[in-house]
Design an enzyme around this catalytic site. Structure first.
Site, short mmCIF file in Angstrom:
data_model
loop_
_atom_site.label_atom_id
_atom_site.label_comp_id
_atom_site.label_asym_id
_atom_site.label_seq_id
_atom_site.Cartn_x
_atom_site.Cartn_y
_atom_site.Cartn_z
N SER A 47 0.76 -1.09 0.12
CA SER A 47 0.21 0.09 0.14
C SER A 47 0.86 1.31 0.10
CB SER A 47 -0.92 -0.02 1.31
OG SER A 47 -0.24 -0.24 2.57
N ASP A 85 5.22 -7.36 2.60
CA ASP A 85 4.22 -7.64 1.34
C ASP A 85 5.10 -7.79 0.45
OD1 ASP A 85 1.56 -7.92 0.99
OD2 ASP A 85 1.17 -5.79 0.84
N LYS A 114 4.16 -11.42 3.08
CA LYS A 114 2.69 -11.70 2.77
C LYS A 114 2.57 -11.92 1.19
CE LYS A 114 -0.37 -8.54 3.09
NZ LYS A 114 -1.03 -8.31 1.74
N GLU A 116 -0.24 -12.43 -1.87
CA GLU A 116 -1.94 -12.52 -2.38
C GLU A 116 -2.29 -13.51 -3.17
OE1 GLU A 116 -2.92 -8.59 -4.09
OE2 GLU A 116 -1.98 -7.49 -2.24
N GLU A 184 -9.63 -9.71 2.95
CA GLU A 184 -9.81 -8.25 2.70
C GLU A 184 -11.31 -8.15 1.97
OE1 GLU A 184 -6.53 -6.01 1.17
OE2 GLU A 184 -7.94 -4.38 0.74
O1 KIV Z 1 -0.46 -3.45 1.48
C1 KIV Z 1 -1.25 -3.43 2.48
O2 KIV Z 1 -0.92 -2.68 3.26
C2 KIV Z 1 -1.92 -4.59 2.87
C3 KIV Z 1 -2.88 -4.56 4.04
C4 KIV Z 1 -3.79 -3.63 4.07
C5 KIV Z 1 -3.57 -5.87 4.51
O3 KIV Z 1 -2.07 -5.42 2.16
#
Ligand code: KIV
Length: 282
Positions: A47, A85, A114, A116, A184
């Site tokens: 994000s 992420d 993380k 997706e 989400e």
């Molecule tokens: O990129 C991000 O900040 C996220 C979270 C909102 C879960 O994937």
């Protein structure tokens, strides 16, 4: 000093029917304060492509940028579990590239990554990563990296059939070895059904109160990002006004001469001042 949170702590929290908190952070000092506040998990979310770098979606950010932000955040954290992420296309092309890119984040100080999505390929990637000692957090429901195929910021799991499909994906993720799963933009009742049928903790990002973990993007929490506000993001501050007021005040003080004051400058000693004056050529 509080004990370092690990993936085992996260599972224990779920097994004890307790809750854990998760916030994003993108820089050293923010991560340090969030950690000091006792937040359990800090996510270097992609994000940041939108909140920190100003892109419209998360697609533009790559592995090299995520490494820099991961390093900065990890330096500020002593207690929380640090999760990076993985950016768009950094784990999709083949398993060895996925392992290499995820491994880079661990080398920068992340404790986990993380990723997706959920399909046969992703399950294989997760198995390999876990086999290499890299803990993985899954992410299903609305997955921003799939924005173009999803076709918009749409709520996922709105019917029993689609909730069932998400649950099946989660079961595969769990079987592949994830330690937790972000849900989400999933209706609360669907998220409860999914959560109740899993052993690993789910993390709500707009998926309601029955999840074990709850995540918010830090810029939304602080009231710093103002382009839009997701329904599920609770604002606890107004950093936009704080920044605006500080910058306005500074701008005024520079222009009216009240900045810098005598307390904010370095002075020569009396002797050096005299020396300077004696040598000034007019
Ligand atoms: O990129 C991000 O900040 C996220 C979270 C909102 C879960 O994937």
């Amino acid at each position: 000093m509080a004990k370092k949170i690990t993936v085992r702590t996260i599972q224990k929290i779920k097994d004890n029917n307790e809750k854990f908190s998760m916030l994003t952070a993108y820089d050293y000092s923010t991560a340090k304060y969030i950690d000091e506040a006792g937040v359990d998990v800090i996510l270097i979310g992609d994000s940041l492509a939108m909140t920190a770098l100003g892109y419209e979606t998360t697609h533009a950010i790559g592995v090299e940028e995520m490494k820099i932000f991961t390093k900065a955040v990890a330096k500020g954290v002593q207690h929380a579990l640090v999760v990076t992420d993985m950016p768009f296309l950094s784990y999709h092309t083949d398993i060895s590239t996925a392992v290499k890119n995820c491994g880079e984040m661990i080398k920068q100080g992340a404790n986990a990554v993380k990723i997706e999505g959920a399909d046969e390929y992703i399950y294989e990637v997760i198995k390999r990563l876990v086999g290499c000692g890299i803990p993985v957090m899954g992410h299903v429901g609305f997955t921003p990296q799939f924005l173009n195929t999803i076709g918009g910021y749409n709520i996922q799991g709105k019917s029993f059939e689609t909730a069932q499909k998400i649950l099946e994906q989660c079961k595969h993720l769990e079987h592949a070895g994830v330690f937790s799963i972000v849900l989400e933009m999933v209706p609360e009742e669907s998220a409860k059904y999914i959560t109740d049928n899993l052993s690993v903790p789910t993390i709500s990002c707009g998926a309601g109160k029955y999840c074990c973990g709850h995540v918010i993007v830090c810029d939304d929490l602080f009231g710093k990002f103002s382009d839009f506000k997701p329904k599920f993001a609770r604002r606890y501050g107004d950093m936009k006004s704080l920044i605006l007021n500080c910058a306005k005040q500074f701008n005024e003080d520079v222009k009216n001469g009240s900045y810098p004051s005598d307390d904010e400058v370095f002075k020569l000693s009396e002797d050096e001042l005299k020396h300077l004056k004696d040598n000034i050529q007019i």
